[in-house]
Each structure stands twice: as structure tokens, then as C-alpha cells.
Design a protein around this motif. Structure first.
Motif, PDB file in Angstrom:
ATOM      1  N   ILE A  92       0.865  -1.169   0.000  1.00 46.41           N
ATOM      2  CA  ILE A  92       0.000   0.000   0.000  1.00 46.41           C
ATOM      3  C   ILE A  92       0.907   1.226   0.000  1.00 46.41           C
ATOM      4  N   SER A  93       0.580   2.213  -0.804  1.00 52.00           N
ATOM      5  CA  SER A  93       1.437   3.388  -0.909  1.00 52.00           C
ATOM      6  C   SER A  93       1.447   4.181   0.391  1.00 52.00           C
ATOM      7  N   TYR A  94       2.455   5.011   0.549  1.00 49.80           N
ATOM      8  CA  TYR A  94       2.605   5.836   1.754  1.00 49.80           C
ATOM      9  C   TYR A  94       1.365   6.709   1.977  1.00 49.80           C
ATOM     10  N   ASN A  95       0.941   7.411   0.929  1.00 54.61           N
ATOM     11  CA  ASN A  95      -0.216   8.307   1.049  1.00 54.61           C
ATOM     12  C   ASN A  95      -1.504   7.536   1.320  1.00 54.61           C
ATOM     13  N   ALA A  96      -1.669   6.398   0.619  1.00 55.71           N
ATOM     14  CA  ALA A  96      -2.881   5.596   0.819  1.00 55.71           C
ATOM     15  C   ALA A  96      -2.922   5.017   2.226  1.00 55.71           C
ATOM     16  N   CYS A  97      -1.769   4.653   2.743  1.00 57.27           N
ATOM     17  CA  CYS A  97      -1.687   4.085   4.090  1.00 57.27           C
ATOM     18  C   CYS A  97      -2.141   5.095   5.136  1.00 57.27           C
ATOM     19  N   PHE A  98      -1.633   6.323   5.036  1.00 52.19           N
ATOM     20  CA  PHE A  98      -1.999   7.335   6.025  1.00 52.19           C
ATOM     21  C   PHE A  98      -3.441   7.808   5.828  1.00 52.19           C
ATOM     22  N   THR A  99      -3.924   7.765   4.589  1.00 53.14           N
ATOM     23  CA  THR A  99      -5.331   8.098   4.350  1.00 53.14           C
ATOM     24  C   THR A  99      -6.234   7.059   4.997  1.00 53.14           C
TER      25      THR A  99
END
Length: 330
Positions: A92-99
Motif C-alpha cells: 500500500i502506498s505511503y499516502n494511501a496508508c496514512f489516508t
């Protein structure tokens, strides 16, 4: 002393519920079934409480909010989990993970506050029945529901903002099936003790405090119920609260297990099961609990099914009559 690679993480690898390959297909079927039941059950409650004027009451207004929240709550976790179960590369991408983390925290906090508003609604209904319609007017209900959503959102934004300030270096394997806050903190290449302490105290505000007020509310509710003279009246009063009590027990029990343990490492299999329970199982059980325990919802469902069956029969007979009349012309 541990040294960290200075490479910045741009994606995370989700370990999942279990590393056993033999269980992947079984887990996929189980979680997909739970997800579909949750979607259909909660959507059914939203639809029934909208179409039937009998359910246009504060109690069902909050129940609609809870059902919509549960749809979003389980949708923030399960689809990605299902994809990863069948994928070789479980990333999972960094941005998607934090979202995902922010959305999950927001919805979890909202549910804590929303369960409190539902408890207050039951308190007013049982302890002040003659003033119920005056106190629980639509404007107040909307304000209480909006405050729940805003409170959950603010909690999530604060936690997400603080976590984004942490440096994430070479480690990117999340020992979980989604990007949960405590598991992400274990990957930061710096001391996260302040973050864990903040999680503990924010959990007291967002989860423990509402739960405490719910307990106080139900002490007063039980006290009022015991003053009811007839057994039938007491039973009816208890039945209106039973579903909510059961949901509160399920949700808060697992929340406390995860977030009210200061300074501990939140990466055990028990933590995964607890998170799985309040993120996937509880949203699936909520509509079943409320439909099976609530006479108004069951009656509305029966009436809706009966009307649909009657409508289908009427359409069928009219179409057959039309067909026969058309053929009789030749």
C-alpha cells in the motif's frame, strides 16, 4: 545501539491476518461474506428507516447514522484486505496508508461519540418520557450527530498529523492487515513513546469518557425502569435498550483492549483479532442485533416484504390479463 537506513519509505507491506497460505482462500470467503452482510444489512436499515414514517424518530435517526458509519468503517479496511489476500505483492502506498489510517480513526472516534448520543436518547425516552419530543427535537438530533462526526474527524486529523511528522526509514513491513496507528508507530525510526502516551490519553477522552457517561446513563435508566410498576412495562423498557447495550459492549471492549494500554507493543495476534472484531465483525452484527431485537424494524420489514409481494402479484396478474386481451383480438 540500532542504526537505521536513511532511505525514506514510499510504500508499506501489509502482513495480513495470517501468513499461512493454506488459509488465504478460506479467509477471503469469510471476510467477503462478512463484508457483504454488513453492506446489505446496514443499507437495509437505512432504507427501512427512511421509507416508513413509523421510524422517523430520533432513535432511528441515530441508527441511520450508525448504519452509514458502519458501511464506511468496514469499507475503509475490508476491500484492501481482500485484494491483498489474493495478491502476491501486498503493498500500500505511503499516502494511501496514512489516508486509510486517518479515515479509520475518524470513523472509530465518531462511533464512540455516536453511541453516547444514542444512550442519551434512550435516557430521555425512559427517564423523561413526557418531555421526550420537546427535548429530542430534530435540530438537537442533527447537532448531536454532527458533533459526533466532527469530534471523530478532529481526533483523526490530530493523530495523523503527529504521525506524519515521524521519520520512516528502511522498515516498511506493517504487522497488520491494514494501516493501524499503533502498528505504524512500531516502524518509525525514532522514539515514539510520546506518541503512545498521547494515544493513551486521547483514548481516554474519545473512548473511555463516553463509555463512562454511558454507564452513568444506564444506571439512571435502570433505576427508572425498576420504578415501573408493571412487569410488561419494565420488559418493554429493557428491550428498547438491550440492542444498544450489546453494541456498546462489543465495540468498546475491543477498543479498550487495543488503545488503553500505555507503552505496549501493539503487534500481537491478539491485537489483530481484536481489531478485526471491531472493524469487520461488529459492523456486520449491528444490523442483525437491531433488526432481531427491535419490533418496529421487524414489523416494517415484514410490511415492506408483504407490499412487494402483493405488488409483484398485481403486476403479474395485470400483465397476464393484458396478454389474454391482446390475444383475444385475433
Amino acid at each position: 545501539m540500532v542504526t537505521w537506513n536513511s532511505t525514506t519509505v514510499d510504500e508499506f507491506i501489509l502482513v495480513g491476518v495470517t501468513g499461512s497460505q493454506d488459509l488465504q482462500i478460506l479467509l477471503f470467503i469469510v471476510f467477503l461474506t462478512c463484508y457483504l452482510v454488513s453492506l446489505l444489512g446496514n443499507a437495509l436499515i437505512i432504507w427501512l428507516s427512511n421509507v416508513n414514517p413509523r421510524l422517523h424518530k430520533p432513535m432511528y435517526f441515530f441508527l441511520r447514522n450508525l448504519s452509514f458509519l458502519d458501511i464506511c468503517f468496514t469499507s475503509s479496511v475490508v476491500p484492501k484486505m481482500l485484494i491483498n489476500i489474493l495478491s502476491v505483492k501486498k503493498t500500500i502506498s505511503y499516502n494511501a496508508c496514512f489516508t486509510q489510517m486517518c479515515v479509520h480513526l475518524s470513523l472509530g472516534g465518531t462511533e464512540c461519540f455516536l453511541l453516547l448520543t444514542m444512550a442519551y436518547d434512550r435516557y430521555v425516552a425512559i427517564c423523561s418520557p413526557l418531555r421526550y419530543t420537546h427535548i429530542m427535537h430534530p435540530i438537537l438530533c442533527i447537532k448531536m450527530a454532527a458533533a459526533s462526526w466532527v469530534g471523530g474527524f478532529i481526533n483523526a486529523i490530530v493523530h495523523t498529523g503527529i504521525t506524519l511528522l515521524l521519520p520512516f526509514c528502511s522498515r516498511n513491513v506493517v504487522n497488520h492487515f491494514f494501516c493501524e496507528l499503533p502498528s505504524l508507530l512500531e516502524l518509525a525510526c525514532t522514539d515514539t513513546s510520546p506518541n503512545k502516551i498521547f494515544i493513551f490519553f486521547s483514548a481516554i477522552v474519545v473512548a473511555a469518557a463516553p463509555f463512562f457517561f454511558i454507564l452513568i446513563t444506564y444506571v439512571n435508566i435502570i433505576s427508572s425502569i425498576m420504578k415501573i410498576r408493571t412487569t410488561r412495562g419494565r420488559k418493554k423498557a429493557f428491550s428498547t435498550c438491550a440492542s444498544h447495550v450489546f453494541v456498546v459492549t462489543l465495540f468498546y471492549g475491543t477498543i479498550f483492549f487495543i488503545y488503553l494500554r500505555p507503552g505496549t507493543v501493539h503487534v500481537t495476534n491478539q491485537d489483530k483479532v481484536a481489531t478485526l472484531f471491531y472493524s469487520v465483525i461488529t459492523p456486520m452484527l449491528n444490523p442483525l442485533i437491531y433488526t432481531l431485537r427491535n419490533k418496529d424494524v421487524k414489523l416494517t420489514l415484514k410490511e415492506t416484504i408483504r407490499k412487494n409481494v402483493f405488488l409483484r402479484k398485481t403486476i403479474y396478474h395485470l400483465s397476464m390479463e393484458y396478454t389474454i386481451n391482446e390475444y383475444s383480438k385475433y
